[in-house]
Scaffold this motif. Structure first.
Motif, PDB file in Angstrom:
ATOM      1  N   UNK A  35     -11.215  -5.851   0.142  1.00 50.65           N
ATOM      2  CA  UNK A  35     -10.083  -4.497  -0.041  1.00 50.65           C
ATOM      3  C   UNK A  35     -10.489  -3.394  -0.806  1.00 50.65           C
ATOM      4  N   UNK A  36     -11.113  -3.089  -1.331  1.00 50.25           N
ATOM      5  CA  UNK A  36     -11.351  -1.855  -1.869  1.00 50.25           C
ATOM      6  C   UNK A  36     -11.644  -0.898   0.148  1.00 50.25           C
ATOM      7  N   UNK A  37     -12.546  -1.862   0.897  1.00 49.83           N
ATOM      8  CA  UNK A  37     -11.747  -0.055   2.426  1.00 49.83           C
ATOM      9  C   UNK A  37     -11.112  -0.713   2.767  1.00 49.83           C
ATOM     10  N   UNK A  38      -9.841  -1.444   2.737  1.00 48.14           N
ATOM     11  CA  UNK A  38      -8.280  -1.396   2.975  1.00 48.14           C
ATOM     12  C   UNK A  38      -7.260  -0.623   1.817  1.00 48.14           C
ATOM     13  N   UNK A  39      -8.202  -0.634   0.702  1.00 46.97           N
ATOM     14  CA  UNK A  39      -6.970   0.482  -0.062  1.00 46.97           C
ATOM     15  C   UNK A  39      -7.924   2.187   0.064  1.00 46.97           C
ATOM     16  N   UNK A  40      -8.794   2.156   0.446  1.00 47.28           N
ATOM     17  CA  UNK A  40      -9.676   3.297   0.415  1.00 47.28           C
ATOM     18  C   UNK A  40      -8.804   4.038   2.148  1.00 47.28           C
ATOM     19  N   UNK A  41      -8.511   2.599   3.274  1.00 48.14           N
ATOM     20  CA  UNK A  41      -7.988   3.266   4.101  1.00 48.14           C
ATOM     21  C   UNK A  41      -5.975   3.563   3.857  1.00 48.14           C
ATOM     22  N   UNK A  42      -5.955   2.654   3.450  1.00 46.52           N
ATOM     23  CA  UNK A  42      -4.305   3.255   2.759  1.00 46.52           C
ATOM     24  C   UNK A  42      -4.335   3.916   1.748  1.00 46.52           C
ATOM     25  N   UNK A  43      -5.442   4.391   1.345  1.00 47.07           N
ATOM     26  CA  UNK A  43      -5.534   5.651   0.974  1.00 47.07           C
ATOM     27  C   UNK A  43      -5.543   6.877   1.630  1.00 47.07           C
ATOM     28  N   UNK A  44      -6.340   6.895   2.961  1.00 45.08           N
ATOM     29  CA  UNK A  44      -6.418   7.875   3.382  1.00 45.08           C
ATOM     30  C   UNK A  44      -4.635   8.219   4.484  1.00 45.08           C
ATOM     31  N   UNK A  45      -3.979   7.146   4.558  1.00 45.18           N
ATOM     32  CA  UNK A  45      -2.945   7.339   5.272  1.00 45.18           C
ATOM     33  C   UNK A  45      -3.023   5.797   6.575  1.00 45.18           C
ATOM     34  N   UNK A  46      -4.161   5.398   6.639  1.00 44.18           N
ATOM     35  CA  UNK A  46      -5.206   4.617   8.024  1.00 44.18           C
ATOM     36  C   UNK A  46      -4.705   3.328   8.044  1.00 44.18           C
ATOM     37  N   UNK A  47      -3.943   2.468   6.847  1.00 42.86           N
ATOM     38  CA  UNK A  47      -3.971   1.149   6.607  1.00 42.86           C
ATOM     39  C   UNK A  47      -2.675   0.762   7.213  1.00 42.86           C
ATOM     40  N   UNK A  48      -1.934  -0.231   6.292  1.00 44.32           N
ATOM     41  CA  UNK A  48      -1.192  -0.873   6.699  1.00 44.32           C
ATOM     42  C   UNK A  48       0.701   0.538   6.563  1.00 44.32           C
ATOM     43  N   UNK A  49       1.116   0.406   8.204  1.00 50.68           N
ATOM     44  CA  UNK A  49       2.167   1.452   9.051  1.00 50.68           C
ATOM     45  C   UNK A  49       3.229   1.352   7.604  1.00 50.68           C
ATOM     46  N   UNK A  50       3.792   2.324   7.016  1.00 47.10           N
ATOM     47  CA  UNK A  50       5.297   1.771   6.134  1.00 47.10           C
ATOM     48  C   UNK A  50       6.146   1.134   6.929  1.00 47.10           C
ATOM     49  N   UNK A  51       7.008   0.597   5.955  1.00 49.25           N
ATOM     50  CA  UNK A  51       7.760   0.807   5.066  1.00 49.25           C
ATOM     51  C   UNK A  51       6.439  -0.710   4.710  1.00 49.25           C
ATOM     52  N   UNK A  69       1.183  -2.233   0.574  1.00 46.82           N
ATOM     53  CA  UNK A  69      -0.560  -2.304   0.318  1.00 46.82           C
ATOM     54  C   UNK A  69      -0.904  -1.912  -0.946  1.00 46.82           C
ATOM     55  N   UNK A  70      -1.613  -1.891  -0.925  1.00 48.01           N
ATOM     56  CA  UNK A  70      -1.838  -1.246  -2.642  1.00 48.01           C
ATOM     57  C   UNK A  70      -2.717  -0.279  -2.781  1.00 48.01           C
ATOM     58  N   UNK A  71      -3.931   0.108  -1.244  1.00 48.12           N
ATOM     59  CA  UNK A  71      -4.318   1.190  -0.763  1.00 48.12           C
ATOM     60  C   UNK A  71      -3.259   2.253  -0.250  1.00 48.12           C
ATOM     61  N   UNK A  72      -2.146   1.388   0.447  1.00 47.40           N
ATOM     62  CA  UNK A  72      -1.281   2.713   0.483  1.00 47.40           C
ATOM     63  C   UNK A  72       0.243   2.908  -0.790  1.00 47.40           C
ATOM     64  N   UNK A  73       0.181   2.050  -1.588  1.00 44.66           N
ATOM     65  CA  UNK A  73       0.927   2.393  -3.131  1.00 44.66           C
ATOM     66  C   UNK A  73       0.195   3.361  -3.799  1.00 44.66           C
ATOM     67  N   UNK A  74      -1.390   3.484  -3.411  1.00 44.26           N
ATOM     68  CA  UNK A  74      -2.119   4.114  -4.148  1.00 44.26           C
ATOM     69  C   UNK A  74      -1.871   5.825  -3.700  1.00 44.26           C
ATOM     70  N   UNK A  75      -1.867   5.905  -2.335  1.00 43.40           N
ATOM     71  CA  UNK A  75      -1.993   6.746  -1.539  1.00 43.40           C
ATOM     72  C   UNK A  75      -0.094   7.246  -2.007  1.00 43.40           C
TER      73      UNK A  75
END
Lengths: 529, 298
Positions: free
Chosen positions: B228-244, B247-253
């Motif tokens: 979950x932390x790793x997914x969040x990190x990727x999402x934060x870097x803009x490389x996670x689940x594509x919008x829209x 995911x928690x990481x993209x929300x933080x990003x």
């Protein structure tokens, strides 16, 4: 302009710079050669010596002028080491020659460049017409991996007339060719002796130019330390002994660094960071708008945007002012017209399409009924303001029927390759300059070097050709009015926001002058007494 | 509450007198209960997200950056994000995305890792060397760099993310299973099975694997927390689940740009990540304790 007080973090500069087309200059080439090139501060307020740090929006791959694709991102490095043949006054567009004293033509095809006498490279050799010819030839002969520029593509022959005079003949007449020269790596002249002695690879790491500074040390993606050039052609300049270029693509971080004293200057591409900086006591002495804007470009060679109704539907569906609030807290200027009011080609009646939800939905429905539903992907760069903008577009379009949108975020090289290869449907891009030349010509003309949207519109071509083919302002205005009408009808892009370059300076420095889209000139940059 | 009375002994040098009684009260496992309740709530919401009275997480429900509790309507109780979307809705649909991705990655990683570990620990020799080399190679790659490389080469998607996270979990499960297999392979009942002529496959899958699974299972909550932390990190870097998709990481990003004026955009998903990781780690620890006790006593 709708730029309000701004407190949010914005990550504008990387994306904006990745997208920014290059600035041009207005036609008054041949201005006074004795005029001070920069904005000289009062001599009493600036002391000689010392060190100051400027924060560029990103690092350059190397220090080879030929490898620089954009004066926007590479301007700080190149201007410091090589100086420039021309600069332009952002408000008026008048050329202020620097190393070159004039650049004129009588027929639009043959241009004559006159150089200032006595200019020397930092290795002591003369910057003469042969050096200019050498620099321009190596840009187009494949000797180095040069980024193709519009200026070089237009050149036919380059001839040295005498040590201070050079003529260049174009393949086709262009009365605005000075814009293309100023707007590309052709403005930076290399030392032929150094290139021959060192070889191209070593020269890219240890460049020799005629700028106010010379390279002292460099750590890629970190500090580039430059030392005063004792052979600089402007007597008594530069003010600083040491200039440090410390890149940071994050605008907010850059501003925080300036506020904390870790650096003395930076620039903002939209203006809200400058507002934030001024609120905190920094100065932002320059602010000027550009023509055109940062865009989301439709690819007219691919469905669904090969149909003008799809392009119209998307543009009419979007409330750009709302997006401005979401992405920039209202801090950006949304272009209402292609040219800003301070342009001689501005016409208040030629407004770009605005939000009309019912009409947009009707067009979406019409296309869906024909079996051509509007479904597309927006390509943009990760972490940029454009990425936020793309998500806002996606969110707004999610409220309409018969339209589906995906957002694909990539790194800058991948995004650029997608633009060049026309593999996108809608992509963040840019078409902006002080003058319509050369950026709008390159981006929107069917033969333009940056016609990523595969635009083939004879009306647009005619307008741009008319603007290029004359130096008479009335004739140009007529051409560009027709051009604007054609752009409004063609809907080649979503005009997302206007680029507003503005320098931000700490209170203990002054004398930094910007031209074009954020290219700084450092010779008068100094510490206040 | 049960109370165990321990026999007492007088400490050396203590004066003689009335013997003291030391009691050990079995503490109620409040931590375990709270952690379990949080995880159950999260899983329940994620599974039932479609039938809950929530707004479409991709569509705007009101003005941008509305603060939490400005309205008690379910859509806006936790406020809205930069694009006017419901934060509550995105947190719950984000839970579905995150749990689905991490559970799948953990399951795939566990199966693959256990098979490799079993191969290495049971067959030994060339198999052990080959698997160990593979594991060492994967472990030598910095996890976040590996994930960024995968997300860059392949187009970011749910499956790309699942694939990348699976690769991260394989070495851990493989090492765990290898160690367990090496240990169980020397047990008398395995030797007995060999002496009765059981095939290697039968011994591996009927004798060793079931016994070593206990060790693997106790490790699962901790792995999911890490993913979950790793997914969040990727999402934060803009490389996670594509919008829209949420995911928690993209929300933080997405909320990072508005941190100064709308901190809830970041704090709400960050708090959910924090509580979930804490709950999973607590669960993992408690489950491990209980299974180990049972294993020792049983």
């Amino acid at each position: 302009m709708g730029r309000k007080r701004m407190r949010v973090r914005v990550r504008l500069r990387l994306g904006a710079l990745a997208l920014a087309a290059l600035a041009g200059v207005l036609p008054a080439c041949g201005g006074s050669s004795d005029e001070a090139p920069g904005t000289a501060p009062s001599a009493a307020t600036v002391r000689l010596g010392g060190a100051a740090t400027y924060i560029p929006s990103g690092d350059v791959r190397n220090l080879e002028p030929a490898a620089q694709g954009s004066v926007t991102s590479s301007g700080p490095y190149m201007n410091a080491i090589f100086d420039a043949l021309f600069t332009v006054e952002p408000k008026t567009g008048n050329v202020r020659p620097r190393i070159a004293t004039s650049f004129t033509t009588t027929d639009g095809r043959t241009w004559t460049l006159k150089l200032r006498d006595g200019v020397k490279f930092s290795d002591g050799t003369a910057l003469d017409a042969e050096a200019v010819r050498f620099s321009w030839e190596r840009l187009r002969n494949g000797e180095v991996q040069a980024v193709a520029s519009d200026a070089v593509r237009q050149m036919d022959t380059i001839t040295v007339v005498d040590p201070l005079t050079l003529t260049v003949t174009l393949k086709a007449p262009n009365w605005q060719f000075q814009h293309a020269v100023q707007d590309s790596s052709t403005i930076w002249i290399v030392s032929p002796t150094a290139v021959r002695t060192q070889g191209n690879d070593d020269f890219a790491q240890h460049p020799v130019g005629a700028g106010p500074f010379t390279l002292k040390s460099r750590t890629p993606n970190s500090d580039t330390v430059l030392a005063r050039n004792p052979n600089y052609w402007q007597t008594g300049l530069p003010k600083l002994d040491t200039l440090i270029l410390r890149p940071n693509p994050d605008g907010q971080q850059a501003l925080d660094t300036v506020l904390s004293g870790g650096a003395q200057a930076m620039y903002d591409g939209v203006g809200q960071l400058a507002t934030q900086g001024k609120d905190a006591g920094l100065s932002a002495p320059q602010d000027y708008g550009m023509q055109g804007g940062v865009t989301f470009l439709f690819n007219q060679a691919k469905a669904p945007f090969d149909d003008v109704r799809a392009r119209q539907a998307v543009v009419l569906a979007l409330d750009l002012d709302e997006i401005n609030q979401q992405v920039f807290e209202g801090g950006a200027e949304i272009p209402k017209t292609l040219f800003s009011p301070d342009s001689p080609f501005y016409d208040a009646s030629l407004t770009l399409p605005v939000n009309q939800p019912e009409q947009a939905q009707a067009l979406f429905d019409e296309l869906a009924a024909e079996g051509r539903p509007v479904s597309f992907t927006i390509n943009t760069t990760s972490g940029s303001a454009s990425a936020s903008y793309a998500k806002a577009i996606q969110t707004q379009l999610s409220t309409y029927d018969n339209v589906t949108v995906e957002v694909a975020q990539t790194d800058v090289p991948t995004h650029s390759a997608g633009l060049r290869n026309h593999t996108f449907q809608l992509a963040s891009s840019g078409a902006q300059s002080v003058d319509p030349e050369p950026a709008l010509y390159a981006a929107l003309h069917s033969t333009g070097s940056n016609n990523y949207g595969s635009i083939k519109d004879s009306a647009i071509d005619r307008g741009l050709d008319a603007g290029r083919a004359s130096s008479d302002e009335a004739t140009r205005r007529a051409g560009y009015l027709a051009f604007q009408k054609a752009v409004i009808a063609n809907v080649p892009a979503i005009w997302a926001w206007r680029y507003h370059p503005v320098g931000i300076l700490a209170t203990n420095v002054t004398g930094l002058h910007f031209y074009g889209p954020s290219s700084p000139l450092f010779e008068n940059f100094g510490l206040v007494e | 509450m049960s109370t165990d009375v321990l026999p007492t002994t007088r400490p050396a040098g203590a004066s003689a007198g009335k013997p003291r009684t030391y009691t050990l009260r079995a503490r109620r496992p409040y931590g375990l209960w709270i952690a379990s309740a949080w995880v159950l709530l999260l899983v329940g919401c994620a599974v039932a997200a479609d039938v809950l009275p929530l707004a479409d997480p991709a569509k705007p429900v009101g003005r941008a950056r509305q603060v939490p509790f400005h309205s008690l309507a379910p859509d806006q109780i936790l406020g809205t994000d930069t694009y006017g979307r419901s934060v509550l809705s995105r947190v719950i649909f984000g839970a579905r995305t995150d749990l689905l991705v991490t559970l799948c990655a953990c399951a795939f990683g566990a199966v693959l890792g256990c098979l490799l570990g079993l191969l290495a620990g049971f067959v030994k020799g060339w198999a052990d060397r080959a698997v160990s080399f593979l594991i060492d190679t994967l472990l030598a790659l910095p996890p976040i760099i590996l994930l960024i490389a995968i997300a860059t080469i392949l187009r970011p998607s749910t499956w790309t993310l699942t694939f990348g996270l699976t690769l991260l979990t394989v070495p851990a499960f493989a090492r765990l299973e290898r160690g367990a297999a090496l240990s169980w392979a020397e047990r008398p009942f395995v030797l007995a099975a060999r002496s009765y002529g059981a095939s290697g496959l039968r011994i591996a899958f009927r004798q060793i694997l079931p016994n070593s699974l206990l060790t693997v299972i106790t490790f699962v909550p901790t792995v999911i927390a890490g993913l979950i932390v790793a997914e969040g990190s990727l999402g934060f870097l803009g490389l996670g689940i594509p919008p829209p998709a949420a995911s928690w990481g993209t929300m933080i990003a997405d909320g990072r740009a508005s941190l100064r004026i709308a901190p809830h955009e970041v704090l709400v998903p960050a708090a959910v990540v924090f509580l979930t990781v804490l709950a999973l780690n607590t669960l993992g620890e408690k489950v491990r304790d209980r299974l180990e006790i049972r294993s020792r006593t049983g």
